[in-house]
Design a protein around this motif. Structure first.
Motif, PDB file in Angstrom:
ATOM      1  N   ILE A  59       0.834  -1.207   0.000  1.00  0.00           N
ATOM      2  CA  ILE A  59       0.000   0.000   0.000  1.00  0.00           C
ATOM      3  C   ILE A  59       0.867   1.254   0.000  1.00  0.00           C
ATOM      4  O   ILE A  59       0.578   2.226  -0.695  1.00  0.00           O
ATOM      5  N   GLU A  60       1.964   1.227   0.742  1.00  0.00           N
ATOM      6  CA  GLU A  60       2.867   2.373   0.775  1.00  0.00           C
ATOM      7  C   GLU A  60       3.514   2.596  -0.597  1.00  0.00           C
ATOM      8  O   GLU A  60       3.632   3.730  -1.067  1.00  0.00           O
ATOM      9  N   ILE A  61       3.918   1.521  -1.256  1.00  0.00           N
ATOM     10  CA  ILE A  61       4.504   1.622  -2.596  1.00  0.00           C
ATOM     11  C   ILE A  61       3.484   2.205  -3.563  1.00  0.00           C
ATOM     12  O   ILE A  61       3.774   3.140  -4.313  1.00  0.00           O
ATOM     13  N   GLU A  62       2.276   1.661  -3.539  1.00  0.00           N
ATOM     14  CA  GLU A  62       1.217   2.147  -4.431  1.00  0.00           C
ATOM     15  C   GLU A  62       0.914   3.622  -4.178  1.00  0.00           C
ATOM     16  O   GLU A  62       0.762   4.410  -5.115  1.00  0.00           O
ATOM     17  N   THR A  63       0.857   4.021  -2.928  1.00  0.00           N
ATOM     18  CA  THR A  63       0.570   5.412  -2.579  1.00  0.00           C
ATOM     19  C   THR A  63       1.643   6.357  -3.110  1.00  0.00           C
ATOM     20  O   THR A  63       1.325   7.409  -3.677  1.00  0.00           O
ATOM     21  N   LEU A  64       2.903   5.987  -2.944  1.00  0.00           N
ATOM     22  CA  LEU A  64       3.992   6.826  -3.450  1.00  0.00           C
ATOM     23  C   LEU A  64       3.922   6.970  -4.970  1.00  0.00           C
ATOM     24  O   LEU A  64       4.095   8.071  -5.511  1.00  0.00           O
TER      25      LEU A  64
ATOM     26  N   THR B 165       0.927   9.144  -5.964  1.00  0.00           N
ATOM     27  CA  THR B 165       1.150  10.547  -5.630  1.00  0.00           C
ATOM     28  C   THR B 165       1.921  11.230  -6.753  1.00  0.00           C
ATOM     29  O   THR B 165       1.604  12.348  -7.144  1.00  0.00           O
ATOM     30  N   ALA B 166       2.928  10.546  -7.284  1.00  0.00           N
ATOM     31  CA  ALA B 166       3.738  11.108  -8.365  1.00  0.00           C
ATOM     32  C   ALA B 166       3.051  11.005  -9.727  1.00  0.00           C
ATOM     33  O   ALA B 166       3.240  11.869 -10.578  1.00  0.00           O
ATOM     34  N   LEU B 167       2.259   9.952  -9.913  1.00  0.00           N
ATOM     35  CA  LEU B 167       1.580   9.698 -11.189  1.00  0.00           C
ATOM     36  C   LEU B 167       0.096   9.467 -10.899  1.00  0.00           C
ATOM     37  O   LEU B 167      -0.371   8.325 -10.860  1.00  0.00           O
ATOM     38  N   PRO B 168      -0.658  10.544 -10.659  1.00  0.00           N
ATOM     39  CA  PRO B 168      -2.044  10.419 -10.174  1.00  0.00           C
ATOM     40  C   PRO B 168      -2.968   9.593 -11.074  1.00  0.00           C
ATOM     41  O   PRO B 168      -3.916   8.991 -10.579  1.00  0.00           O
TER      42      PRO B 168
ATOM     43  N   MET C 147      11.013   7.204 -13.686  1.00  0.00           N
ATOM     44  CA  MET C 147       9.895   7.963 -13.110  1.00  0.00           C
ATOM     45  C   MET C 147       9.313   7.235 -11.897  1.00  0.00           C
ATOM     46  O   MET C 147       8.971   7.859 -10.893  1.00  0.00           O
ATOM     47  N   VAL C 148       9.210   5.909 -11.980  1.00  0.00           N
ATOM     48  CA  VAL C 148       8.695   5.125 -10.849  1.00  0.00           C
ATOM     49  C   VAL C 148       9.703   5.160  -9.698  1.00  0.00           C
ATOM     50  O   VAL C 148       9.326   5.385  -8.543  1.00  0.00           O
ATOM     51  N   TYR C 149      10.988   4.965  -9.997  1.00  0.00           N
ATOM     52  CA  TYR C 149      12.002   5.015  -8.938  1.00  0.00           C
ATOM     53  C   TYR C 149      12.007   6.380  -8.256  1.00  0.00           C
ATOM     54  O   TYR C 149      12.131   6.465  -7.027  1.00  0.00           O
ATOM     55  N   ASP C 150      11.871   7.452  -9.040  1.00  0.00           N
ATOM     56  CA  ASP C 150      11.806   8.796  -8.462  1.00  0.00           C
ATOM     57  C   ASP C 150      10.601   8.923  -7.524  1.00  0.00           C
ATOM     58  O   ASP C 150      10.685   9.555  -6.478  1.00  0.00           O
ATOM     59  N   ALA C 151       9.485   8.316  -7.908  1.00  0.00           N
ATOM     60  CA  ALA C 151       8.272   8.358  -7.078  1.00  0.00           C
ATOM     61  C   ALA C 151       8.492   7.679  -5.729  1.00  0.00           C
ATOM     62  O   ALA C 151       7.860   8.045  -4.734  1.00  0.00           O
ATOM     63  N   LEU C 152       9.399   6.712  -5.682  1.00  0.00           N
ATOM     64  CA  LEU C 152       9.654   5.974  -4.442  1.00  0.00           C
ATOM     65  C   LEU C 152      10.583   6.719  -3.489  1.00  0.00           C
ATOM     66  O   LEU C 152      10.876   6.238  -2.397  1.00  0.00           O
ATOM     67  N   LYS C 153      11.008   7.899  -3.887  1.00  0.00           N
ATOM     68  CA  LYS C 153      11.728   8.834  -3.017  1.00  0.00           C
ATOM     69  C   LYS C 153      12.918   8.204  -2.292  1.00  0.00           C
ATOM     70  O   LYS C 153      13.055   8.331  -1.080  1.00  0.00           O
TER      71      LYS C 153
END
Length: 78
Positions: free
Chosen positions: A6-11, A14-17, A53-59
């Motif tokens: 859920i945390e991964i999906e949320t991140l 958030t970056a790719l609504p 882009m996905v890796y960036d979303a994972l902060k």
């Protein structure tokens, strides 16, 4: 400390609504996941750019709390 799906999906969302995200825990250990991410933001981007882009979303969680993430990314079918 491991991340949960859920945390991964949320991140990612958030970056790719607009993203459609499916996460699977591959080993049941909270460290190894597979993700399918479909987003219009990927259109015209290379696979490497999409994954970045996905890796960036994972902060910065890749390699830390999140050990492995097998990615499948694409733009939606037209």
């Amino acid at each position: 400390m491991a991340m949960d799906a859920i945390e991964i999906e949320t991140l990612i969302k958030t970056a790719l609504p607009d993203a459609h995200v499916e996460i699977r825990d591959l080993a049941g250990d909270g460290d190894h996941y597979a993700a399918v991410v479909i987003s219009e933001a990927f259109r015209g981007k290379t696979r490497v750019q999409q994954h970045q882009m996905v890796y960036d979303a994972l902060k910065g969680q890749m390699g830390g709390e999140l050990h492995a993430l097998a990615l499948q990314t694409s733009a939606p079918d037209v």
